[in-house]
Design an enzyme around this catalytic site. Structure first.
Site, PDB file in Angstrom:
ATOM      1  N   GLY A 165      74.917  59.383   3.277  1.00 16.14           N
ATOM      2  CA  GLY A 165      74.472  60.518   2.628  1.00 16.14           C
ATOM      3  C   GLY A 165      73.067  60.639   2.538  1.00 16.14           C
ATOM      4  O   GLY A 165      72.635  61.924   2.853  1.00 16.14           O
ATOM      5  N   ALA A 197      80.884  51.781  -1.518  1.00 19.04           N
ATOM      6  CA  ALA A 197      81.212  52.335  -0.187  1.00 19.04           C
ATOM      7  C   ALA A 197      79.794  52.563   0.292  1.00 19.04           C
ATOM      8  O   ALA A 197      79.441  53.581   0.486  1.00 19.04           O
ATOM      9  CB  ALA A 197      82.148  53.627  -0.371  1.00 19.04           C
ATOM     10  N   THR A 240      78.602  52.625   3.170  1.00 18.96           N
ATOM     11  CA  THR A 240      78.569  53.169   4.649  1.00 18.96           C
ATOM     12  C   THR A 240      78.662  54.752   4.266  1.00 18.96           C
ATOM     13  O   THR A 240      77.816  55.513   4.966  1.00 18.96           O
ATOM     14  CB  THR A 240      79.230  52.945   5.594  1.00 18.96           C
ATOM     15  OG1 THR A 240      80.884  53.396   5.284  1.00 18.96           O
ATOM     16  CG2 THR A 240      79.288  51.330   6.172  1.00 18.96           C
ATOM     17  N   ASP A 241      79.210  55.051   3.208  1.00 26.01           N
ATOM     18  CA  ASP A 241      79.086  56.395   2.738  1.00 26.01           C
ATOM     19  C   ASP A 241      77.697  56.673   2.201  1.00 26.01           C
ATOM     20  O   ASP A 241      77.302  57.916   2.459  1.00 26.01           O
ATOM     21  CB  ASP A 241      80.172  56.857   1.863  1.00 26.01           C
ATOM     22  CG  ASP A 241      81.579  56.963   2.220  1.00 26.01           C
ATOM     23  OD1 ASP A 241      81.729  57.422   3.296  1.00 26.01           O
ATOM     24  OD2 ASP A 241      82.624  56.612   1.761  1.00 26.01           O
ATOM     25  N   VAL A 242      77.249  55.880   1.246  1.00 26.05           N
ATOM     26  CA  VAL A 242      76.016  56.025   0.580  1.00 26.05           C
ATOM     27  C   VAL A 242      74.866  56.194   1.755  1.00 26.05           C
ATOM     28  O   VAL A 242      73.942  57.068   1.560  1.00 26.05           O
ATOM     29  CB  VAL A 242      75.723  55.165  -0.422  1.00 26.05           C
ATOM     30  CG1 VAL A 242      74.282  55.124  -0.911  1.00 26.05           C
ATOM     31  CG2 VAL A 242      76.578  55.023  -1.508  1.00 26.05           C
TER      32      VAL A 242
END
Length: 396
Positions: free
Chosen positions: A173, A166, A168-170
């Site tokens: 963050g 994932a 784009t989540d990383v």
């Protein structure tokens, strides 16, 4: 030895990956992070599996170490009051509720700023707090699709592909960590906190880097190149006698070395391959010549030869090979710790190597409400009040 963010208090109301990943990095750096969930535990990743170890999800464990857990019903008057009390002495509020939800709960930036004007308030949403998509939910897969990432991942035969994590989540963050720490520096100058408005969509688009720049300069819509690089050649995977490996020839000097190594020194003066731009244009012809030689030796043989001649290469490793890689071991990129429910488990360590304030593993990823009692007692609540809240379902 003190830690970089020791004394910083983070109230983390986020869940899943982008927010928890950010707060885990802050916690690794020494911040006191309180993970806030609804009673019973509302972080969806607790149920995302398999695999599980004694009922504890591997997904949840990957992004929640070094935190304490508070469970509280934010919709209740008492629950909201608990959060407000914590905000009084916090430095950061982090959340990833949909746009407008925190305001409806009475916990928006302006509302919390009136309690603590130094608060750094970071919201992570799918599309941001403004714009025509602000009301839409955002999930990594959707963002990969909409941002153009999938359109350039894969090849002509595969069609659009998502990345294997994932991403784009990383990335979001990581951007959240940067923004929060930048806000700390600004607060030191002015004494004022601020709001950080981060969206997965914006962060994904920023990750297009040279691909976006290529389009903005040329007007040509980038295509899926699979194993090839848009701007460099040969910069790709190649078949060996026993598998595949990647070669990354980034300049003419390295290309000249490669030509000598494969016994094709004349290629360096071939007008099709003399410059990088030429090699990009004639990449398929060049690949045919190089791969014919490459297939004559094993991956290990080519790895040894290329390293001896300073030609960047690397084997394509499966995850089990990565975890057994001696470099991974030497860099302390694998950690193990005990969990009250899961028992002994392993996790990936931090890439941050700080000489004077090193990362430490201080707390296991918490069970829902594991520290609720201690946190409420620190706010002055009596044991009787805490028991009453439990009976009312306000906390666990």
């Amino acid at each position: 030895m003190s830690m970089s963010l020791q004394g910083i208090r983070v109230l983390d109301l986020s869940r899943v990956l982008a927010g928890p990943y950010c707060s885990m990095i802050l916690a690794d750096l020494g911040a006191d992070v309180t993970k806030v969930e609804a009673p019973g535990g509302s972080d969806e990743t607790r149920q995302w599996g398999p695999p599980y170890q004694e009922g504890v999800s591997a997904y949840y464990l990957c992004a929640n170490r070094n935190k304490r857990s508070l469970t509280v019903d934010l919709k209740s008057k008492e629950g909201k009051r608990i959060i407000e009390q914590l905000v009084e002495n916090s430095d950061v509020v982090l959340h990833n509720f949909r746009t407008g939800k925190m305001e409806r709960l009475g916990l928006g930036y302006e509302q919390l700023k009136s309690i603590n004007e130094q608060i750094v308030y970071c919201s992570i949403t799918g599309f941001g707090e403004t714009g025509p998509y602000a009301h839409l939910p955002g999930y990594d897969y959707i963002i990969q699709a909409m941002s153009g990432l999938m359109s350039i991942t894969g090849d002509e035969q595969s069609g659009p592909q998502k990345l294997g994590v994932a991403i784009t989540d990383v990335l979001t963050g990581l951007y959240a960590c940067i923004g929060i720490q930048a806000a700390f520096i600004q607060r030191e100058r002015t004494g004022q906190g601020q709001q950080i408005d981060l969206s997965l969509y914006d962060c994904a688009i920023s990750s297009l880097v040279n691909i976006a720049s290529n389009y903005l300069m040329s007007g040509h819509v980038p295509q899926r190149l699979g194993k090839y690089h848009a701007n460099i050649a040969p910069y790709q995977s190649l078949q060996t006698a026993d598998g595949e490996m990647v070669i990354a020839v980034g300049n003419d000097k390295q290309f000249n070395k490669l030509c000598k190594l494969i016994g094709k020194e004349e290629l360096a003066n071939d007008k099709r391959f003399k410059t990088n731009s030429d090699r990009v244009y004639y990449r398929k012809e060049l690949e045919t010549i190089v791969e014919q030689q490459w297939k004559r030796k094993t991956t290990a043989e080519w790895q040894h030869l290329c390293r001896a001649h300073s030609i960047p290469t690397g084997p394509i490793q499966a995850i089990d090979q990565v975890m057994e890689d001696p470099q991974v071991q030497a860099r302390d990129m694998l950690l193990s710790t005990n969990h009250p429910k899961a028992g002994r488990f392993h996790m990936v360590g931090s890439p941050l190597k700080l000489s004077e304030s090193p990362i430490t593993m201080r707390r296991h990823p918490p069970e829902p409400g594991e520290h609720t009692g201690d946190i409420l007692q620190s706010l002055g609540y009596t044991r009787e009040a805490i028991e009453r809240f439990k009976k009312q379902g306000i906390i666990d």
